[in-house]
Design an enzyme around this catalytic site. Structure first.
Site, PDB file in Angstrom:
ATOM      1  N   ARG A 311       1.009  -1.294   0.089  1.00 15.92           N
ATOM      2  CA  ARG A 311       0.039   0.056   0.150  1.00 15.92           C
ATOM      3  C   ARG A 311       0.884   1.245  -0.161  1.00 15.92           C
ATOM      4  O   ARG A 311       0.304   2.363  -0.438  1.00 15.92           O
ATOM      5  CB  ARG A 311      -0.692  -0.175   1.269  1.00 15.92           C
ATOM      6  CG  ARG A 311      -2.086  -1.203   1.000  1.00 15.92           C
ATOM      7  CD  ARG A 311      -2.924  -0.949   2.271  1.00 15.92           C
ATOM      8  NE  ARG A 311      -3.872  -2.169   2.252  1.00 15.92           N
ATOM      9  CZ  ARG A 311      -4.201  -3.032   3.155  1.00 15.92           C
ATOM     10  NH1 ARG A 311      -3.414  -3.078   4.201  1.00 15.92           N
ATOM     11  NH2 ARG A 311      -4.878  -3.684   3.010  1.00 15.92           N
ATOM     12  N   PHE A 432      -9.994   0.336  -3.620  1.00 18.01           N
ATOM     13  CA  PHE A 432      -9.153  -0.963  -3.502  1.00 18.01           C
ATOM     14  C   PHE A 432      -7.919  -1.052  -2.852  1.00 18.01           C
ATOM     15  O   PHE A 432      -7.521  -0.090  -2.211  1.00 18.01           O
ATOM     16  CB  PHE A 432      -9.083  -1.347  -5.122  1.00 18.01           C
ATOM     17  CG  PHE A 432      -7.982  -0.559  -5.748  1.00 18.01           C
ATOM     18  CD1 PHE A 432      -7.571  -0.891  -7.285  1.00 18.01           C
ATOM     19  CD2 PHE A 432      -7.291   0.320  -5.302  1.00 18.01           C
ATOM     20  CE1 PHE A 432      -6.495  -0.204  -8.074  1.00 18.01           C
ATOM     21  CE2 PHE A 432      -6.284   1.095  -5.912  1.00 18.01           C
ATOM     22  CZ  PHE A 432      -5.725   0.985  -7.408  1.00 18.01           C
ATOM     23  N   GLU A 433      -7.622  -2.269  -2.660  1.00 23.48           N
ATOM     24  CA  GLU A 433      -6.410  -2.595  -1.583  1.00 23.48           C
ATOM     25  C   GLU A 433      -7.005  -2.253  -0.279  1.00 23.48           C
ATOM     26  O   GLU A 433      -5.854  -1.747   0.625  1.00 23.48           O
ATOM     27  CB  GLU A 433      -5.148  -1.987  -1.998  1.00 23.48           C
ATOM     28  CG  GLU A 433      -4.250  -2.468  -3.451  1.00 23.48           C
ATOM     29  CD  GLU A 433      -2.815  -2.131  -3.666  1.00 23.48           C
ATOM     30  OE1 GLU A 433      -2.324  -2.023  -2.420  1.00 23.48           O
ATOM     31  OE2 GLU A 433      -2.529  -1.841  -4.751  1.00 23.48           O
ATOM     32  N   GLY A 434      -8.162  -2.315  -0.134  1.00 29.05           N
ATOM     33  CA  GLY A 434      -8.596  -2.207   1.400  1.00 29.05           C
ATOM     34  C   GLY A 434      -9.500  -0.851   1.364  1.00 29.05           C
ATOM     35  O   GLY A 434      -8.698   0.175   1.101  1.00 29.05           O
TER      36      GLY A 434
END
Length: 628
Positions: A311, A432-434
């Protein structure tokens, strides 16, 4: 103080199935090969220590630097990549046709961009996290390409890198590094989004024990239609220590060539249109047992480690995007005239450029500080820091693109210019990515759990009659009640912050001290029920994000002055401006967190939301209605 609540909290706090589930228990099944998971052997706790009102300055001062050899290496990589994106990438065409041309993909492969962090022994570039972040600034020139590359290596093949056997690495990484094979990460399902632990795709061991049969569907899979190799997560039946059968998640390396893999039609998306996103379905796909990543039942931890590790690069990518926006909009503002004055002469236009410059400065400061931490020996755990970079950068990027478009006015709203595409592309970053909501919960609860355990330990020592701990706690309370000046040693004779940043450093120290006492009072007040107080946790997370951002700019600007970088006085101006703004925001949020705070409006917000959601509609009468 409610010591009982604190003790209960430390034993029972859970962040939720999708965030802090305990690591899967090791299983000694015959089919498993012992695999070595790349885990932290040195725990880095800078962000977590802030929850205790502590500043672990040795972790963040001085600002990280790369070696001369690395600097020379990255300076060799950057020009050809910049040249390729400037001359050979047609972003407008990619967006309109919702497809990255084969020749463009071939160019990316020739530059080695599909193997940035794959070790050289497997044919990759073997670059550090810092160098990966630097290249991310350039690849973000086209969001669809950036997502394609990130889906391939930041998550798609990362499981093999982190937890794969030597045999798995030797078999798969060389062709993934060259781009001959493209990777995808298959986790999300129709009924399982942020709650990753609820996936239903199932892998069943065959009678001969040589294969797993994989069945289920995955949705929103980036590179799904392009991928030859997929990291797939599925439920498997395992035996616990008591011999009871349980379902646990396992990670698999799945080749499309195994058969039974079907890719749906590419999604017609708002932004990042050139990236391939589709549903992937598995029907009795035979996966050799040798293709289990890590251990059977250990897939959830692998999935979280993969997502947590990538991230941070969103900070440098977003900063790169904003710096390009500044260049494009500054040219327009400097030449466009209204009321016989340039747009650049108007205060509200100037404010927009200040916001963009400050945001880019803070984002890249956070990103490269985090990357530098991650590059240190011992694989430190920087998952909280990386999550903070992602939240700050994705939301700051959205604001900056909107501000840039506003400078352009109607021109920015047309498809003749790239601004509307930037706006569409940028929106996905908060999802996205959490999602940022999930990441705020992760940030806040990870730190609260850390603080809860340590504070509980001190309380136990107090009860045992440990005089040192008693005086430590009482001394802390006394200092707080007397309002004594806070000094963490950032400034002064042996300080690590440059004197020109002293005022900002003092604001930071005051914020940290208040944050520590605020966290402590929240733990006493809520105990284990803090997990359900999402609006409280949001403020905790936002305050911590600001504290980390303040840390990054103070460290970076101090280093810039010390080594004599050009325009370091401008960095000091940016750092001082941001820290002052963050200081007052933090104070307000922490005031709202005090018990019975009149500034806190959460109860009313919940009532409004409840009324709307019960009716599933806006509930007020129309202003033109009458009762007479």
């Amino acid at each position: 103080m409610n010591f009982g609540k604190m003790l209960v909290f430390s034993r029972s706090v859970k962040v939720g199935k999708c965030l802090l589930a305990s690591p899967a228990r090791r299983l000694a099944a015959p089919l498993q090969t012992q695999r070595c998971m790349r885990t932290s052997v040195r725990s880095l706790a800078y962000a977590k220590d802030l929850f205790l009102g502590k500043v672990n300055k040795s972790e963040v001062f001085p600002y990280p630097e790369i070696s001369n050899e690395e600097l020379e290496e990255i300076n060799q990589f950057v020009p050809p990549v910049e040249k390729f994106f400037g001359e050979d990438v047609d972003s407008k065409k990619i967006d309109e046709e919702a497809h990255i041309p084969v020749e463009t993909l071939d160019g990316l492969k020739a530059l080695g961009l599909f193997g940035i962090q794959i070790p050289e022994e497997y044919g990759g570039l073997g670059l550090s996290n810092t160098m990966y972040a630097r290249l991310g600034e350039i690849t973000s020139m086209d969001a669809a390409i950036a997502v394609t590359l990130a889906a391939h290596q930041a998550i798609g093949l990362k499981g093999i890198l982190m937890a794969g056997t030597d045999e798995q690495k030797a078999k798969y990484l060389p062709r993934l590094a060259s781009g001959e094979h493209i990777a995808a990460f298959c986790l999300t399902e129709p009924g399982s989004g942020s709650d990753a632990a609820s996936i239903q795709t199932r892998a069943t061991l065959t009678e001969d024990g040589k294969h797993f049969l994989l069945n289920g569907s995955k949705i929103w899979i980036s590179n799904g239609g392009l991928a030859d190799i997929m990291t797939v997560f599925a439920r498997t039946e395992v035996l616990d220590k008591d011999g009871q059968k349980k379902d646990k998640i396992t990670a698999f390396i799945v080749e499309k060539a195994f058969g039974g893999v079907t890719c749906g039609k590419p999604e017609d998306k708002l932004g990042i249109r050139g990236s391939n996103t589709c549903e992937v379905t598995f029907e009795d796909t035979k996966v050799p047992v040798e293709n289990v990543i890590g251990e059977v039942g250990g897939g959830f931890k692998i999935a979280m480690n993969i997502l947590n590790s990538g991230r941070f690069s969103m900070g440098s990518a977003s900063a790169g995007m904003i710096k390009r926006l500044i260049e494009m909009t500054a040219e327009y503002a400097g030449t466009r005239k209204q009321f016989n004055r340039k747009l650049a002469d108007f205060g509200m236009i100037q404010e927009k450029f200040a916001i963009m410059a400050q945001s880019a400065f803070v984002m890249e400061s956070m990103a490269y500080l985090t990357a530098g931490m991650m590059d240190r020996p011992g694989f430190p755990d920087c998952s909280v820091e990386a999550a903070m970079v992602k939240v700050f950068s994705s939301e700051g990027g959205w604001v900056c693109v909107s501000e840039a478009l506003q400078v352009l006015g109607g021109v920015g709203y047309t498809k003749n210019y790239p601004f509307e595409r930037y706006l569409r592309d940028c929106r996905i970053l908060q999802i996205f990515e959490g999602t940022n909501e999930i990441l705020r919960m992760y940030i806040a609860l990870t730190g609260m759990q850390y603080a809860g355990k340590i504070l509980t330990g001190k309380i136990k020592e107090m009860k045992k009659g440990n005089v040192g701990v008693v005086f430590e706690i009482l001394g802390k309370k006394l200092k707080g009640s007397l309002g004594r000046n806070v000094d963490f040693g950032l400034t002064g004779k042996d300080g690590v912050v440059h004197p020109s940043l002293t005022e900002s450093a003092k604001m930071f120290e005051q914020n940290v001290a208040l944050f520590g006492s605020t966290v402590e009072s929240l733990l006493y007040r809520y105990g284990k029920t803090i997990v359900d107080e999402q609006l409280v946790l949001k403020r905790v997370a936002d305050t911590l994000i600001n504290l980390y951002a303040m840390t990054a700019v103070l460290s970076r600007a101090s280093r810039s002055i010390s080594v004599g970088l050009r325009n370091h006085d401008h960095e000091v101006l940016l750092a001082n401006t941001f820290c002052k703004e963050a200081y007052f925001k933090n104070n307000y949020w922490m005031t709202q967190l005090q018990k019975n705070s009149p500034e806190n409006n959460d109860a009313n917000l919940k009532k409004i939301a409840q009324a709307v959601l019960e009716k599933r509609a806006y509930t007020c009468s129309h202003p033109l209605d009458r009762t007479y």
